[in-house]
Design a protein around this motif. Structure first.
Motif, PDB file in Angstrom:
ATOM      1  N   ALA A   1     -58.634  21.095  48.240  1.00 27.60           N
ATOM      2  CA  ALA A   1     -57.261  21.466  48.603  1.00 27.60           C
ATOM      3  C   ALA A   1     -56.889  22.846  48.054  1.00 27.60           C
ATOM      4  O   ALA A   1     -55.989  23.506  48.576  1.00 27.60           O
ATOM      5  N   LYS A   2     -57.585  23.285  47.004  1.00 27.04           N
ATOM      6  CA  LYS A   2     -57.256  24.576  46.382  1.00 27.04           C
ATOM      7  C   LYS A   2     -58.081  25.735  46.954  1.00 27.04           C
ATOM      8  O   LYS A   2     -57.863  26.883  46.595  1.00 27.04           O
ATOM      9  N   TRP A   3     -59.047  25.447  47.828  1.00 26.88           N
ATOM     10  CA  TRP A   3     -59.948  26.508  48.283  1.00 26.88           C
ATOM     11  C   TRP A   3     -59.233  27.610  49.061  1.00 26.88           C
ATOM     12  O   TRP A   3     -59.530  28.794  48.886  1.00 26.88           O
TER      13      TRP A   3
ATOM     14  N   LEU B   1     -47.574  28.064  28.958  1.00 24.11           N
ATOM     15  CA  LEU B   1     -47.070  28.915  30.037  1.00 24.11           C
ATOM     16  C   LEU B   1     -45.611  28.676  30.366  1.00 24.11           C
ATOM     17  O   LEU B   1     -44.868  29.613  30.651  1.00 24.11           O
ATOM     18  N   ASP B   2     -45.207  27.399  30.386  1.00 25.45           N
ATOM     19  CA  ASP B   2     -43.914  27.141  31.016  1.00 25.45           C
ATOM     20  C   ASP B   2     -43.291  25.818  30.585  1.00 25.45           C
ATOM     21  O   ASP B   2     -43.943  24.984  29.949  1.00 25.45           O
ATOM     22  N   GLU B   3     -42.042  25.664  30.958  1.00 27.64           N
ATOM     23  CA  GLU B   3     -41.296  24.425  30.678  1.00 27.64           C
ATOM     24  C   GLU B   3     -40.195  24.275  31.720  1.00 27.64           C
ATOM     25  O   GLU B   3     -39.646  25.271  32.219  1.00 27.64           O
TER      26      GLU B   3
ATOM     27  N   GLY C   1     -49.988  29.613  45.340  1.00 25.53           N
ATOM     28  CA  GLY C   1     -50.538  30.753  44.598  1.00 25.53           C
ATOM     29  C   GLY C   1     -49.845  31.019  43.280  1.00 25.53           C
ATOM     30  O   GLY C   1     -50.155  32.004  42.611  1.00 25.53           O
ATOM     31  N   HIS C   2     -48.920  30.143  42.878  1.00 25.00           N
ATOM     32  CA  HIS C   2     -48.249  30.426  41.599  1.00 25.00           C
ATOM     33  C   HIS C   2     -49.207  30.241  40.422  1.00 25.00           C
ATOM     34  O   HIS C   2     -50.114  29.406  40.462  1.00 25.00           O
ATOM     35  N   ILE C   3     -48.993  31.043  39.387  1.00 25.96           N
ATOM     36  CA  ILE C   3     -49.653  30.840  38.090  1.00 25.96           C
ATOM     37  C   ILE C   3     -48.535  30.801  37.058  1.00 25.96           C
ATOM     38  O   ILE C   3     -47.573  31.555  37.152  1.00 25.96           O
ATOM     39  N   GLY C   4     -48.670  29.917  36.055  1.00 26.52           N
ATOM     40  CA  GLY C   4     -47.474  29.554  35.314  1.00 26.52           C
ATOM     41  C   GLY C   4     -46.516  29.066  36.390  1.00 26.52           C
ATOM     42  O   GLY C   4     -46.923  28.403  37.343  1.00 26.52           O
ATOM     43  N   PHE C   5     -45.249  29.426  36.268  1.00 23.00           N
ATOM     44  CA  PHE C   5     -44.341  29.135  37.386  1.00 23.00           C
ATOM     45  C   PHE C   5     -43.883  30.442  38.014  1.00 23.00           C
ATOM     46  O   PHE C   5     -42.763  30.572  38.484  1.00 23.00           O
TER      47      PHE C   5
ATOM     48  N   SER D   1     -52.178  18.746  36.507  1.00 26.56           N
ATOM     49  CA  SER D   1     -53.302  17.806  36.503  1.00 26.56           C
ATOM     50  C   SER D   1     -54.638  18.482  36.239  1.00 26.56           C
ATOM     51  O   SER D   1     -55.530  17.874  35.653  1.00 26.56           O
ATOM     52  N   SER D   2     -54.786  19.750  36.632  1.00 25.36           N
ATOM     53  CA  SER D   2     -56.105  20.399  36.535  1.00 25.36           C
ATOM     54  C   SER D   2     -56.687  20.418  35.125  1.00 25.36           C
ATOM     55  O   SER D   2     -57.863  20.120  34.954  1.00 25.36           O
ATOM     56  N   PRO D   3     -55.906  20.780  34.076  1.00 21.27           N
ATOM     57  CA  PRO D   3     -56.529  20.890  32.747  1.00 21.27           C
ATOM     58  C   PRO D   3     -56.663  19.580  31.973  1.00 21.27           C
ATOM     59  O   PRO D   3     -57.219  19.587  30.870  1.00 21.27           O
TER      60      PRO D   3
HETATM   61  C1  F6R Z   1     -48.583  24.374  34.606  1.00 21.92           C
HETATM   62  C2  F6R Z   1     -48.534  25.527  35.463  1.00 21.92           C
HETATM   63  C3  F6R Z   1     -48.790  25.475  36.929  1.00 21.92           C
HETATM   64  C4  F6R Z   1     -49.949  24.585  37.332  1.00 21.92           C
HETATM   65  C5  F6R Z   1     -50.093  24.561  38.844  1.00 21.92           C
HETATM   66  C6  F6R Z   1     -51.235  23.687  39.317  1.00 21.92           C
HETATM   67  O1  F6R Z   1     -48.301  24.731  33.272  1.00 21.92           O
HETATM   68  O2  F6R Z   1     -48.249  26.539  34.951  1.00 21.92           O
HETATM   69  O3  F6R Z   1     -49.034  26.782  37.382  1.00 21.92           O
HETATM   70  O4  F6R Z   1     -51.126  25.063  36.751  1.00 21.92           O
HETATM   71  O5  F6R Z   1     -48.903  24.084  39.405  1.00 21.92           O
HETATM   72  O6  F6R Z   1     -50.937  22.370  38.991  1.00 21.92           O
HETATM   73  P1  F6R Z   1     -52.009  21.209  39.182  1.00 21.92           P
HETATM   74  O7  F6R Z   1     -53.078  21.475  38.188  1.00 21.92           O
HETATM   75  O8  F6R Z   1     -51.250  19.956  38.875  1.00 21.92           O
HETATM   76  O9  F6R Z   1     -52.504  21.299  40.592  1.00 21.92           O
END
Ligand code: F6R
Length: 236
Positions: free
Chosen positions: A201-203, A66-68, A137-141, A38-40
């Motif tokens: 919520a992300k802070w 990043l991912d699928e 704390g994940h980036i991508g998955f 949702s963020s981007p």
């Molecule tokens: C999406 C991805 C994930 C999201 C993360 C945050 O391609 O790689 O790391 O960026 O799950 O998701 P939102 O933005 O929905 O809070």
């Protein structure tokens, strides 16, 4: 590391889109690393507006996502390929042949991962990588783990990620349990990183990731070692 705080999601999205637009102006044939979630979404809307006004040209841009999810092909409306087409690619003048998403339905997922890393390397690496951040704390998955994984690889999604992503599905059971994700190698080798985090919520996780120890238990903490990271976050 630069932190930019905005009050609203709209302002955050404008700021992120301006940075991406600047990257495209700086190097029109740049390689953008893109994210879903949702963020981007707001950032992509602002980029589409710029294109509509003739202020931005995606004609020479290449993108790598990043991912699928494993098991979802691009025609599935929950797949990340579908997300990218509907939220960005269908609305800007990017050449779809130059947009890449790891194949979640590949027969040999290990080979798919290796081919994705080779593709990124052959493209000369990523100029700007856009990231969101998961509550864990994940980036991508790249989920919390005992090691940072460098290569594109298959992951078991954590319970908290499945729960968080259930909002996009009819129910939690429908959320795929596995994904293929770019590893930390390609992300860390990106020339610039732009991380967007919407809302309070992300802070907590931002504080852990950027002011706590560097540990694979908080995957985004690896970004503390990256030389060019901009974190854009908001209150609401
Ligand atoms: C999406 C991805 C994930 C999201 C993360 C945050 O391609 O790689 O790391 O960026 O799950 O998701 P939102 O933005 O929905 O809070």
């Amino acid at each position: 590391m630069k932190f930019l705080k905005f009050e609203t999601y709209d302002e955050l999205s404008t700021a992120a889109a301006n940075i991406i637009a600047s990257q495209i102006i700086l190097k029109e044939n740049c390689v953008l690393g893109l994210a879903t979630g949702s963020s981007p979404v707001g950032t992509y809307k602002k980029l589409i507006e710029k294109c509509d006004k003739g202020e931005l040209d995606f004609g020479a841009v290449t993108s790598v996502n990043l991912d699928e999810y494993i098991g979802l092909d691009g025609s599935n409306d929950q797949s990340y390929r579908y997300f990218m087409n509907t939220n960005l690619f269908n609305h800007v003048n990017i050449d779809k042949e130059k947009t890449f998403v790891p194949g979640g339905c590949a027969e040999d997922l290990a080979a798919e991962g290796a081919a994705y890393d080779k593709l990124i390397e052959d493209l000369g690496g990523i100029d700007l990588q856009l990231l969101g951040i998961g509550l864990d704390g994940h980036i991508g998955f790249n989920e919390p783990d005992s090691v940072f994984t460098k290569e594109t690889h298959v992951v078991d999604l954590h319970e908290s990620t499945i729960k968080a992503n259930a909002r996009f599905f009819a129910n939690e059971d429908e959320v795929p349990k596995k994904a293929i994700t770019m590893g930390m190698g390609a992300i860390m080798k990106a020339k610039r990183v732009l991380l967007v985090a919407n809302g309070k919520a992300k802070w907590d996780i931002l504080e852990k990731a950027f002011f706590g120890p560097i540990t694979p238990e908080v995957p985004a903490s690896i970004l503390q070692l990256h030389p060019d990271v901009t974190v854009i976050y908001s209150e609401n």
